[in-house]
Design a protein around this motif. Structure first.
Motif, PDB file in Angstrom:
ATOM      1  N   THR A 127     -15.292 -21.571 -21.910  1.00 56.50           N
ATOM      2  CA  THR A 127     -16.423 -21.403 -22.849  1.00 56.50           C
ATOM      3  C   THR A 127     -17.050 -22.714 -23.287  1.00 56.50           C
ATOM      4  O   THR A 127     -17.793 -22.759 -24.260  1.00 56.50           O
ATOM      5  N   GLY A 128     -16.718 -23.792 -22.553  1.00 59.19           N
ATOM      6  CA  GLY A 128     -17.421 -25.057 -22.787  1.00 59.19           C
ATOM      7  C   GLY A 128     -17.429 -25.473 -24.245  1.00 59.19           C
ATOM      8  O   GLY A 128     -16.390 -25.475 -24.896  1.00 59.19           O
TER       9      GLY A 128
ATOM     10  N   ASN B  16     -10.659 -20.791 -23.749  1.00 59.49           N
ATOM     11  CA  ASN B  16     -11.157 -22.087 -24.201  1.00 59.49           C
ATOM     12  C   ASN B  16     -11.658 -22.924 -23.032  1.00 59.49           C
ATOM     13  O   ASN B  16     -12.644 -23.640 -23.146  1.00 59.49           O
TER      14      ASN B  16
ATOM     15  N   ASP C 136     -10.599 -23.800 -31.874  1.00 57.77           N
ATOM     16  CA  ASP C 136     -11.152 -24.702 -32.892  1.00 57.77           C
ATOM     17  C   ASP C 136     -10.701 -24.297 -34.295  1.00 57.77           C
ATOM     18  O   ASP C 136     -10.903 -25.028 -35.259  1.00 57.77           O
TER      19      ASP C 136
ATOM     20  N   THR D 280     -18.860 -23.957 -26.783  1.00 53.82           N
ATOM     21  CA  THR D 280     -18.918 -22.905 -27.808  1.00 53.82           C
ATOM     22  C   THR D 280     -17.619 -22.881 -28.612  1.00 53.82           C
ATOM     23  O   THR D 280     -16.535 -22.768 -28.040  1.00 53.82           O
TER      24      THR D 280
HETATM   25 MG   LIG Z   1     -13.994 -24.919 -26.686  1.00 56.46          MG
END
Ligand SMILES: [Mg+2]
Ligand SMILES: Cc1ncsc1CCOP(=O)(O)O
Ligand SMILES: C=C1C=NC(C(F)(F)F)=NC1=N
Length: 214
Positions: free
Chosen positions: A160-161, A157, A185, A163
């Motif tokens: 992956t910015g 997490n 998420d 995304t």
């Molecule tokens: Mg994220």
């Protein structure tokens, strides 16, 4: 439709994952509040050819009725042919760039990542979401790799910015909230819903456990 919101409770299933009638199990899960569905007809006893095709169409129609995105695992041609909402591809499947070329622009394209390197590659390739896992041990996927744990999920997490990331692998009601705390998420499950006494209640509970504090 925002992919991040749709990832909250992502139910994945094939006819060989459930005891009962696939259509009934998925309808119960939809009533219980799953937010995305993936048709993953794979492994021992999975349907092929026309049988797989017609089951996919029936499940897609069910998801369309409930306004839930319908994603096909691996089989890009099937996904495009039946007008799915997207496709999910693994690392050893067709590269994302060439999948993108064959799909409608509106397609949601998800990519699996079993470690940070794969996750960063998926992020850089422009995946619409990343399936990170297996997070915990799972017996559902025969060739699942070593679990990455909550630490591995946290790292993915971090790397992956923006995304969206969904946690997959051994996710159940007792650890779903931990996956969200680790930055996912949403959660993706097969057996937690498909093997539940009541798939509807299992979906309802997972929906509660993964709701983000506004
Ligand atoms: Mg994220
Ligand atoms: C498809 C897949 N990819 C990583 S683990 C897994 C199986 C998840 O199944 P379950 O939710 O029953 O552990
Ligand atoms: C192997 C897989 C890994 N992740 C996901 C998802 F949860 F959708 F991201 N689906 C798969 N089939």
């Amino acid at each position: 439709m925002l992919v991040r919101e749709s990832l909250q409770v992502y139910f994945i299933m094939g006819s060989n994952n459930c005891r009962g009638e696939p259509l009934q199990v998925v309808e119960q899960a939809l009533k219980g509040g799953i937010t995305m569905f993936q048709f993953r007809e794979k492994g021992s006893g999975a349907k092929t050819g026309k049988e797989k095709h017609s089951l996919a169409i029936k499940l897609k129609q069910l998801c369309n009725h409930y306004g839930v995105p319908f994603i096909v695992n691996d089989d890009v041609d099937l996904a495009v042919d039946i007008g799915a909402d997207g496709v999910h591809v693994g690392q050893d499947d067709e590269p994302l760039a060439s999948v993108k070329q064959r799909c409608p622009k509106s397609f949601i394209i998800g990519v699996s990542a079993t470690n940070s390197t794969e996750a960063v590659q998926a992020f850089q390739a422009g995946a619409d979401y990343i399936g990170a896992g297996p997070v915990f041990p799972t017996s559902t996927k025969q060739d699942a790799k070593l679990p990455i744990g909550l630490a591995g999920l946290e790292e993915i997490n971090r790397l992956t910015g923006e995304t969206p990331v969904t946690a997959i692998g051994g996710i159940h009601t007792d650890n779903a909230a931990d996956a969200i705390k680790a930055g996912a998420d949403g959660v993706s499950v097969i057996s937690a819903i498909s093997q539940a006494e009541s798939p509807q209640q299992a979906a309802q509970l997972l929906n509660k456990l993964t709701a983000k504090k506004r």
